[in-house]
Design a protein around this motif. Structure first.
Motif, PDB file in Angstrom:
ATOM      1  N   VAL A  73      33.056  37.784  47.749  1.00 17.94           N
ATOM      2  CA  VAL A  73      33.312  38.644  46.596  1.00 17.94           C
ATOM      3  C   VAL A  73      33.255  37.797  45.330  1.00 17.94           C
ATOM      4  O   VAL A  73      33.913  36.764  45.234  1.00 17.94           O
ATOM      5  N   THR A  74      32.446  38.259  44.365  1.00 11.46           N
ATOM      6  CA  THR A  74      32.271  37.522  43.112  1.00 11.46           C
ATOM      7  C   THR A  74      32.544  38.379  41.883  1.00 11.46           C
ATOM      8  O   THR A  74      32.277  37.951  40.765  1.00 11.46           O
ATOM      9  N   SER A  75      33.069  39.582  42.082  1.00 10.21           N
ATOM     10  CA  SER A  75      33.345  40.480  40.958  1.00 10.21           C
ATOM     11  C   SER A  75      34.757  41.031  41.067  1.00 10.21           C
ATOM     12  O   SER A  75      35.224  41.366  42.157  1.00 10.21           O
ATOM     13  N   GLY A  76      35.394  41.155  39.920  1.00  5.51           N
ATOM     14  CA  GLY A  76      36.742  41.700  39.869  1.00  5.51           C
ATOM     15  C   GLY A  76      36.832  43.172  40.227  1.00  5.51           C
ATOM     16  O   GLY A  76      37.921  43.711  40.370  1.00  5.51           O
ATOM     17  N   ALA A  77      35.702  43.827  40.402  1.00  6.92           N
ATOM     18  CA  ALA A  77      35.703  45.243  40.767  1.00  6.92           C
ATOM     19  C   ALA A  77      36.125  45.453  42.224  1.00  6.92           C
ATOM     20  O   ALA A  77      36.409  46.571  42.629  1.00  6.92           O
ATOM     21  N   TRP A  78      36.148  44.380  43.004  1.00  8.22           N
ATOM     22  CA  TRP A  78      36.468  44.469  44.425  1.00  8.22           C
ATOM     23  C   TRP A  78      37.822  43.836  44.710  1.00  8.22           C
ATOM     24  O   TRP A  78      38.147  42.802  44.171  1.00  8.22           O
ATOM     25  N   ALA A  79      38.597  44.457  45.580  1.00  7.64           N
ATOM     26  CA  ALA A  79      39.869  43.880  46.041  1.00  7.64           C
ATOM     27  C   ALA A  79      40.017  44.216  47.512  1.00  7.64           C
ATOM     28  O   ALA A  79      39.639  45.296  47.951  1.00  7.64           O
ATOM     29  N   SER A  80      40.548  43.273  48.263  1.00  6.71           N
ATOM     30  CA  SER A  80      40.758  43.542  49.686  1.00  6.71           C
ATOM     31  C   SER A  80      42.047  44.331  49.870  1.00  6.71           C
ATOM     32  O   SER A  80      42.886  44.401  48.971  1.00  6.71           O
ATOM     33  N   LYS A  81      42.194  44.905  51.035  1.00  6.32           N
ATOM     34  CA  LYS A  81      43.380  45.694  51.356  1.00  6.32           C
ATOM     35  C   LYS A  81      44.647  44.850  51.248  1.00  6.32           C
ATOM     36  O   LYS A  81      45.715  45.357  50.947  1.00  6.32           O
ATOM     37  N   SER A  82      44.513  43.544  51.463  1.00  2.12           N
ATOM     38  CA  SER A  82      45.656  42.632  51.395  1.00  2.12           C
ATOM     39  C   SER A  82      46.138  42.405  49.958  1.00  2.12           C
ATOM     40  O   SER A  82      47.213  41.874  49.746  1.00  2.12           O
TER      41      SER A  82
END
Length: 160
Positions: free
Chosen positions: A94-103
């Motif tokens: 992941v290289t973008s702040g638009a993504w976050a993991s469930k954790s």
């Protein structure tokens, strides 16, 4: 009768229980099928096919979308012609702040915030301008890596 003692220190944050799902993004994680990835993300901006060089057998695809790169293992042929092996995710970055993991792992966190989510890193390697933390959470068959620049997460990924 029970007695509670207070040490004057805040309780230490406990890392999350590790599972494949805790590191998924929009339901995509390790072992997600290629068709499921495409159903969620749509057509990738680019697809690269890579040859496995260490053993010399097999290959994988790199699916690139905005802010996320997903590596999908293409299975070797199987001796059972009735068994259809669909390509599955074995690595994500992941290289973008638009993504976050469930954790809760996401870009922009501080190093201390990452450690409060994942626990102590198994290893930490630094080179000019970047520190890579590697975590091997118990109960998780892969590992999580986090790149930190100026104490802020700039990239992270999971791999089996």
């Amino acid at each position: 009768m029970s007695v509670l003692a207070f040490s004057g220190q805040a309780p230490k944050a406990q890392p999350i229980p590790a599972s494949v799902e805790s590191f998924s993004i929009l339901g995509i994680g390790i072992s997600t099928t290629r068709s499921q990835v495409l159903a969620v993300l749509g057509t990738p901006k680019a697809i690269e096919r890579k040859l496995e060089k260490e053993v010399g057998v097999g290959f994988w695809e790199v699916l690139k979308s905005d802010g996320v790169t997903i590596d999908v293992e293409i299975p070797a042929t199987t001796p059972n012609p009735n068994r259809n092996l669909e390509p599955r995710v074995f690595r994500m970055a992941v290289t973008s702040g638009a993504w976050a993991s469930k954790s809760g792992l996401r870009l922009g966190l501080t190093k201390d915030q990452v450690i409060s989510i994942l626990g102590s890193p198994k290893s930490e390697k630094s080179k000019p301008g970047i520190t890579t933390l590697r975590f091997i959470p118990s109960g998780f068959t892969g590992f999580v890596w986090v790149n930190v620049r100026s104490n802020i997460v700039s990239e992270y990924g999971i791999e089996k």
